[in-house]
Enzyme design. Structure first.
Site, mmCIF file in Angstrom:
data_model
loop_
_atom_site.group_PDB
_atom_site.id
_atom_site.type_symbol
_atom_site.label_atom_id
_atom_site.label_comp_id
_atom_site.label_asym_id
_atom_site.label_seq_id
_atom_site.Cartn_x
_atom_site.Cartn_y
_atom_site.Cartn_z
ATOM 1 N N HIS A 170 -3.205 -9.725 13.700
ATOM 2 C CA HIS A 170 -2.949 -8.411 13.113
ATOM 3 C C HIS A 170 -4.231 -7.874 12.485
ATOM 4 C CE1 HIS A 170 -0.809 -5.167 11.120
ATOM 5 N NE2 HIS A 170 -1.605 -5.391 10.089
ATOM 6 N N ASP B 280 11.192 -2.554 5.664
ATOM 7 C CA ASP B 280 9.812 -2.053 5.603
ATOM 8 C C ASP B 280 9.737 -0.616 6.099
ATOM 9 O OD1 ASP B 280 6.880 -2.404 5.224
ATOM 10 O OD2 ASP B 280 6.897 -1.964 7.365
ATOM 11 N N ARG C 137 6.898 4.855 0.281
ATOM 12 C CA ARG C 137 5.597 4.631 -0.380
ATOM 13 C C ARG C 137 4.596 5.707 0.020
ATOM 14 N NH1 ARG C 137 4.065 -0.782 1.812
ATOM 15 N NH2 ARG C 137 2.125 -0.428 0.709
ATOM 16 N N SER D 118 4.536 -5.976 3.230
ATOM 17 C CA SER D 118 4.859 -5.079 4.347
ATOM 18 C C SER D 118 4.304 -5.641 5.655
ATOM 19 C CB SER D 118 4.275 -3.688 4.044
ATOM 20 O OG SER D 118 4.201 -2.897 5.188
ATOM 21 N N LYS E 144 6.645 -8.020 8.752
ATOM 22 C CA LYS E 144 6.740 -7.624 10.175
ATOM 23 C C LYS E 144 6.200 -8.725 11.079
ATOM 24 C CE LYS E 144 4.642 -3.800 9.210
ATOM 25 N NZ LYS E 144 4.296 -2.536 8.595
HETATM 26 N N1 URA Z 1 0.011 -1.497 7.006
HETATM 27 C C1 URA Z 1 1.305 -1.874 6.852
HETATM 28 O O1 URA Z 1 1.964 -2.285 7.796
HETATM 29 N N2 URA Z 1 1.852 -1.785 5.616
HETATM 30 C C2 URA Z 1 1.163 -1.350 4.535
HETATM 31 O O2 URA Z 1 1.708 -1.310 3.465
HETATM 32 C C3 URA Z 1 -0.177 -0.951 4.735
HETATM 33 C C4 URA Z 1 -0.725 -1.051 5.972
#
Ligand code: URA
Length: 433
Positions: free
Chosen positions: A82, A161, A168, A183, A187
């Site tokens: 990621h 999320d 957010r 977050s 995922k």
């Molecule tokens: N990328 C994400 O998936 N979540 C965040 O909070 C910030 C960047």
């Protein structure tokens, strides 16, 4: 339990119990807790923080708010990667094939771009016919057949999320390390792989402005991974300038294909070889960084990585002739050069304004509903450390809508020059594990 008491508790700096975090995440996902209360709690977290244990529990609750993908039907150790996002970041398109070509199954779920950062899925969709929405059965089958799949997230992955991130975004509660870490990690963990390699970027084009913030975010995510039994490592990389030379969807895919053909930009290749080496070690395919690097280079030299990418494109309905003959990608109507007005060494090259120019040309989205023009974008001719003479081409603009004076100015303003020699920036500062 009442949400108002939990807001008060966090506002006053106290620690939540696991039951309280469950109440908050499950209640908000179901719709029992309204946006205004969740916003107040998120803001309290921004000011008071969450400790290690609270962050890990929040992540676990978010991860289990929807589907958790079962990749156990894929043989071998699955390593996911990621990137926290940047400008010109086409790493997944190179890293996925080179790692998969070394025998590590890569089952990757990626995201779309928004604002100045591009998204892997948009880049992939510039290949005609390629689709990214694939059901779990076919996803698993594809990884077993060709070693690699890069697809979109299923609709029911981490719904907590989805809701929290959208909230957010409009309540100034994005830039908070425990919230970003939970977050991202919720995922990744829901996507089912055994180990995770994070590329945490800092600098102008990145989420984190400073290296210290990037390291703190990386450490928080590694602690979450460890607490849930997943080997998690992070490269801390510099995004003070765009990665590679291409910004824009099909232009970036072509640069990724060049890299798989052995003639890509040095910085992109280096990032992929370093990150890939850690992934091979995490997957227990190599026992040293040196031997891992050799295996990855061999996957490029033998064209095995390119063949793996072709196989993935074909399996996802795309026309792999575009990978073998990248000149087939539709070109923008015009290529407009932007010339330097200064002589000197490039001292600074701001990634974010260049990402915004590419977005305004149609290469990215300002809002989630915007359509993308795959052919447009920028090719940088000069990067930090290069010597430039007045009148040299700095950037080639690929456009279907001309080039306004404002955008031209934005490009020129992204460059800063010095009369003194400038070293090329370090790309990867550290690897944390
Ligand atoms: N990328 C994400 O998936 N979540 C965040 O909070 C910030 C960047």
């Amino acid at each position: 339990m009442r949400m108002v008491d939990l807001i008060e508790k966090k506002k006053d700096g106290f620690k939540h119990t696991p039951e309280e975090i469950h109440f908050i995440v499950a209640g908000y996902t179901k719709g029992d807790i309204p946006d205004y209360q969740m916003s107040a709690w998120l803001m309290a977290v921004c000011f008071q923080g969450l400790d290690k244990e609270e962050t890990a529990i929040l992540t676990k609750e978010m991860m289990h708010s929807g589907d958790v993908i079962d990749l156990s039907r894929i043989q071998g150790i699955k390593v996911d990667k990621h990137s926290t996002g940047g400008v010109g970041d086409k790493t997944s398109l190179v890293l996925g094939p080179i790692v998969a070509a070394c025998g590590v199954p890569v089952a990757k779920m990626s995201g779309r771009g928004l604002g100045h950062t591009g998204g892997t899925l948009d880049k992939l969709e510039s290949i005609p016919g390629l689709h990214i929405m694939i059901d779990e059965e076919d996803f698993v089958k594809q990884v077993n057949d060709c070693g690699l799949a890069i697809i979109g997230q299923s609709g029911h992955l981490d719904p907590a999320d989805k809701k929290m991130y959208a909230l957010r975004d409009v309540t100034a509660t994005v830039s908070c390390i425990p919230l970003i870490a939970s977050s991202i990690m919720s995922k990744k963990l829901a996507a089912g792989s055994d180990a995770i390699l994070l590329d945490v970027k800092y600098g102008d084009g990145a989420f984190m402005n400073t290296i210290e913030e990037a390291k703190e975010l990386a450490r928080t995510m590694i602690e979450i991974g460890d607490s849930l039994g997943k080997d998690t490592r992070a490269t801390i990389s510099n995004m003070s300038q765009p990665l590679g030379y291409a910004i824009g969807n099909s232009l970036e895919v072509k640069e990724a294909i060049d890299t798989l053909n052995g003639h890509g930009p040095e910085d992109l290749l280096e990032l992929c070889l370093q990150a890939g080496s850690h992934m091979l070690i995490q997957a227990q395919k190599a026992d040293s960084l040196l031997s891992a690097r050799k295996m990855l280079q061999e996957a490029i030299d033998s064209k095995q990585a390119l063949r793996t990418f072709c196989a993935m494109v074909k399996a996802q309905g795309g026309d792999d002739a575009y990978v073998r003959h990248p000149e087939m990608f539709p070109k923008a109507k015009e290529v407009i050069p932007v010339y330097s007005q200064t002589t000197g060494y490039v001292k600074d090259l701001k990634a974010k304004p260049l990402g915004i120019v590419s977005m305004k040309l149609g290469g990215g989205r300002e809002t989630t509903d915007d359509e993308i023009d795959y052919s447009v974008g920028l090719i940088l001719h000069k990067k930090i450390g290069d010597f430039v003479k007045k009148g040299d081409v700095l950037v080639e603009v690929h456009t279907n809508t001309g080039l306004s004076k404002e955008l031209q100015k934005d490009i020129l303003d992204a460059y800063e020059f010095s009369n003194e020699f400038v070293n090329k920036p370090i790309l990867i500062d550290e690897v944390l594990s």
